[in-house]
Design a protein around this motif. Structure first.
Motif, PDB file in Angstrom:
ATOM      1  N   TYR A 270       0.832  -1.208   0.000  1.00 54.16           N
ATOM      2  CA  TYR A 270       0.000   0.000   0.000  1.00 54.16           C
ATOM      3  C   TYR A 270       0.864   1.255   0.000  1.00 54.16           C
ATOM      4  N   GLU A 289      -8.736  -0.827   2.489  1.00 50.55           N
ATOM      5  CA  GLU A 289      -8.837  -1.255   3.887  1.00 50.55           C
ATOM      6  C   GLU A 289      -7.970  -2.498   4.069  1.00 50.55           C
ATOM      7  N   ASP A 290      -6.949  -2.388   4.890  1.00 47.46           N
ATOM      8  CA  ASP A 290      -6.017  -3.502   5.106  1.00 47.46           C
ATOM      9  C   ASP A 290      -6.637  -4.490   6.094  1.00 47.46           C
ATOM     10  N   LYS A 291      -7.397  -5.433   5.569  1.00 52.72           N
ATOM     11  CA  LYS A 291      -8.175  -6.326   6.424  1.00 52.72           C
ATOM     12  C   LYS A 291      -7.329  -7.371   7.139  1.00 52.72           C
ATOM     13  N   ASN A 321     -11.617  -8.753   0.052  1.00 54.02           N
ATOM     14  CA  ASN A 321     -11.095  -7.774  -0.899  1.00 54.02           C
ATOM     15  C   ASN A 321     -10.812  -6.459  -0.177  1.00 54.02           C
ATOM     16  N   GLU A 322      -9.676  -5.864  -0.478  1.00 53.39           N
ATOM     17  CA  GLU A 322      -9.257  -4.670   0.267  1.00 53.39           C
ATOM     18  C   GLU A 322      -9.313  -3.386  -0.553  1.00 53.39           C
TER      19      GLU A 322
END
Length: 378
Positions: A270, A289-291, A321-322
């Motif tokens: 990212y 969103e870094d899940k 999915n991020e």
């Protein structure tokens, strides 16, 4: 002017975005948004009326029918103008680097300003210029990207062209997105009847768009209306034949940006994301969103029902999915994703704004004509 009215933000921005994310199944929109009005335009002009409610009221000898037509026109135009303002807001938000809501407000002010001051004649001349701008803005980036990917300068032919790997662009994209759990880009539609009915509905709906129909009341003869409709189709075809290629190329560029070493390798970090992602994040139309906390942009179809793919996802420790990509940014972001020169990026932003504003002005004109001519005057 009719071409500019027709080629709204839906055509310029959203259609290729829908095709990019939906693949072959989304071609119903491409087919359905063309041609319907050609069947009606000459006959409406032959009746010799000024507005659509005027035509309906006299055709059915009923003031009630006229009133219902006015209400339907206002509802249809208001709904449609919301979409145009949204498209203009997307373009302004990126161009001015502001939030999408602020972009929407700016777009509304601009449209209101020249629609109120210009009237039919002023808007007509403005739309002619806007058509030229939006066509140049759409085609030039498409030519650049088609040359980069396939070596073919004609986007519609580049769609079926061969990439540097020696396979067709469509076959390459199929491989990329199926690896990520998405359906093949060229996958057949399981329910062809449903697709046919959707296409038919879109064609019937576009045949009745008030802001397009009103254009045919401004010519002096029926033959002029028929000729105008024919030329409009030619001008529309210039954009619509390029749209599938633009959608395909933008989807492929997006995937290759996130997975530069192939979909079997790890995605980019990212923190190492390209500048275009940072720019679009500011608009709120691209979200990350870094899940699973690994710092990488894990982009894939987390709704896939393929058991083998789900097992692979679980093995990698992915938790969803991020990356959330709004369809409407695909066309506008495509030149940035492809690393095209800055002037090309600015050009397509100008085209998106021109497309949205021209149609919005036409819709407001249709509403004002219906209210002044069919409600107040009649």
């Amino acid at each position: 002017a009719t071409g500019a009215d027709w080629m709204s933000a839906a055509s310029f921005i959203s259609m290729a975005g829908i095709i990019a994310m939906g693949g072959y199944a989304a071609s119903a929109y491409l087919m359905g948004w063309t041609g319907g009005y050609v069947l009606l335009a000459p006959y409406l002009r032959k009746f010799g009326k000024f507005t659509v409610p005027d035509f309906i009221g006299d055709r059915f000898y009923s003031k009630t029918a006229r009133l219902i037509a006015v209400i339907c026109l206002i509802l249809a135009c208001t709904t449609y103008v919301i979409g145009q303002m949204t498209g203009a807001g997307v373009a302004f938000s990126r161009f001015l680097e502001v939030d999408k809501n602020m972009g929407l407000i700016i777009a509304a002010i601009v449209v209101l300003f020249y629609a109120v001051l210009g009237g039919m004649k002023g808007i007509t001349y403005t739309q002619v210029a806007q058509y030229v701008v939006l066509m140049i803005a759409y085609i030039i980036p498409a030519i650049f990207i088609s040359l980069n990917i396939t070596g073919n300068p004609i986007p519609a032919l580049g769609l079926f062209g061969t990439t540097e790997e020696g396979i067709t662009m469509l076959a390459k994209l199929d491989g990329l997105i199926t690896d990520l759990g998405f359906a093949a880009y060229t996958a057949d539609v399981p329910d062809k009847l449903n697709m046919f009915l959707l296409t038919l509905s879109l064609m019937i709906g576009t045949a009745g768009l008030p802001h397009v129909i009103i254009r045919f009341f401004t010519v002096t003869k029926v033959s002029d209306a028929r000729s105008s409709a024919g030329w409009t189709l030619v001008f529309i075809a210039l954009l619509y034949t390029a749209a599938p290629a633009v959608g395909t190329m933008s989807r492929m560029n997006l995937v290759e940006t996130i997975y530069p070493n192939g979909t079997q390798s790890a995605p980019i970090d990212y923190e190492a994301r390209p500048e275009w992602m940072k720019n679009w994040e500011q608009t709120g139309l691209l979200k990350f969103e870094d899940k699973n906390g690994d710092g990488k942009i894990n982009y894939y179809n987390d709704k896939s029902k393929d058991e083998a793919f789900k097992a692979t996802v679980a093995e990698k420790g992915l938790q969803g999915n991020e990356l959330d990509v709004n369809n409407d940014i695909m066309v506008l972001a495509n030149p940035e994703i492809a690393n095209l020169p800055g002037w090309v990026i600015g050009l397509i932003a100008a085209g998106g704004i021109a497309a949205a504003l021209s149609t919005a002005a036409g819709l407001l004109l249709a509403i004002s004509s219906a209210i002044s001519h069919d409600l107040i005057k009649k």
